[in-house]
Design an enzyme around this catalytic site. Sequence first.
Site, mmCIF file in Angstrom:
data_model
loop_
_atom_site.group_PDB
_atom_site.id
_atom_site.type_symbol
_atom_site.label_atom_id
_atom_site.label_comp_id
_atom_site.label_asym_id
_atom_site.label_seq_id
_atom_site.Cartn_x
_atom_site.Cartn_y
_atom_site.Cartn_z
ATOM 1 N N PHE A 30 35.258 66.425 70.655
ATOM 2 C CA PHE A 30 34.866 67.703 70.782
ATOM 3 C C PHE A 30 35.029 67.834 72.066
ATOM 4 O O PHE A 30 35.663 67.236 72.936
ATOM 5 C CB PHE A 30 33.457 67.621 70.436
ATOM 6 C CG PHE A 30 32.420 66.629 71.274
ATOM 7 C CD1 PHE A 30 31.909 67.409 72.362
ATOM 8 C CD2 PHE A 30 32.294 65.488 71.031
ATOM 9 C CE1 PHE A 30 30.832 66.420 73.051
ATOM 10 C CE2 PHE A 30 31.526 64.740 71.981
ATOM 11 C CZ PHE A 30 30.901 65.224 72.915
ATOM 12 N N ASP B 43 23.134 62.980 79.442
ATOM 13 C CA ASP B 43 23.793 63.987 80.193
ATOM 14 C C ASP B 43 25.230 63.628 80.476
ATOM 15 O O ASP B 43 25.263 62.767 81.260
ATOM 16 C CB ASP B 43 23.002 64.600 81.580
ATOM 17 C CG ASP B 43 23.319 66.130 81.773
ATOM 18 O OD1 ASP B 43 23.240 66.964 80.953
ATOM 19 O OD2 ASP B 43 23.646 66.347 82.927
HETATM 20 P P1 IMP Z 1 25.293 68.111 77.917
HETATM 21 O O1 IMP Z 1 25.039 68.335 76.600
HETATM 22 O O2 IMP Z 1 24.509 69.148 78.986
HETATM 23 O O3 IMP Z 1 25.242 66.621 78.363
HETATM 24 O O4 IMP Z 1 26.848 68.843 78.116
HETATM 25 C C1 IMP Z 1 27.834 67.885 78.157
HETATM 26 C C2 IMP Z 1 29.198 68.872 77.925
HETATM 27 O O5 IMP Z 1 30.218 68.000 78.591
HETATM 28 C C3 IMP Z 1 29.786 68.724 76.496
HETATM 29 O O6 IMP Z 1 29.274 70.055 75.971
HETATM 30 C C4 IMP Z 1 31.172 68.946 76.773
HETATM 31 O O7 IMP Z 1 31.547 70.040 77.281
HETATM 32 C C5 IMP Z 1 31.256 67.822 77.765
HETATM 33 N N1 IMP Z 1 31.449 66.524 77.330
HETATM 34 C C6 IMP Z 1 30.554 65.441 77.583
HETATM 35 N N2 IMP Z 1 31.072 64.389 76.980
HETATM 36 C C7 IMP Z 1 32.360 64.664 76.095
HETATM 37 C C8 IMP Z 1 33.271 63.828 75.593
HETATM 38 O O8 IMP Z 1 32.940 62.843 75.151
HETATM 39 N N3 IMP Z 1 34.269 64.504 75.051
HETATM 40 C C9 IMP Z 1 34.513 65.938 75.512
HETATM 41 N N4 IMP Z 1 33.807 66.680 76.204
HETATM 42 C C10 IMP Z 1 32.455 65.817 76.514
#
Ligand code: IMP
Length: 198
Positions: free
Chosen positions: A154, A71
């Site tokens: 991204f 996460d």
């Molecule tokens: P998760 O899938 O709930 O962990 O959401 C993570 C979200 O955080 C992603 O969809 C991005 O919006 C943001 N995020 C996490 N890691 C990165 C990264 O390495 N680059 C840019 N955005 C990130």
Amino acid sequence: MDKIIFATGNEDKMKEIRMILSDLEVEVISMKEAGIQIDIAEDGKTFEENAQIKASAISKITDNCIVLADDSGLEIDYLDKAPGVYSSRFMGEDTSYDIKNNAILDKLKDVPKSQRTARFVCAICAVFPDGTSVSTRATIEGIIGYEISGENGFGYDPIFYVPEFSCYSAELTPEQKNEVSHRGKALKEMKKHLKKWL
Ligand code: IMP
């Protein structure tokens, strides 16, 4: 142990994860590749809680594999660490990152550089076949820039300026990003635990 399932539906993340774990002698597959399709409510208050929720949920419905989940998100100090655990849901899950990134730049329009500090955070949880689990966490510090820049990466990468490289995160090569990123560092730490099972 012949398989690690990574509990994410995010293909951009999966690409980075595969690259970072490529030196392990084990196949790393996504939830989709494992034929798993479930909605998991990410209702934890911290990155660690959410990673644990995701990994445990998938581990319960699989046999004899290691399940990993991450996460992650962006904490902007000027916005009281928002969007934080809501990073993917900020302004709506289906809203483009162009719109989200522009909205953040707008919120920080007149904010001086010294108050634009931010970090990406990543918590990784592994649940092993015997039910035990372990977590790692890492961050990368940076600042929110004044423009959108770069085509790589991204999400919020195009507005996240990395002082160490004097460029935006979306301008780093995948190799450079994985070397210093929150995800790269948390996964590198996790590899030490994984190796005990492989
Ligand atoms: P998760 O899938 O709930 O962990 O959401 C993570 C979200 O955080 C992603 O969809 C991005 O919006 C943001 N995020 C996490 N890691 C990165 C990264 O390495 N680059 C840019 N955005 C990130």
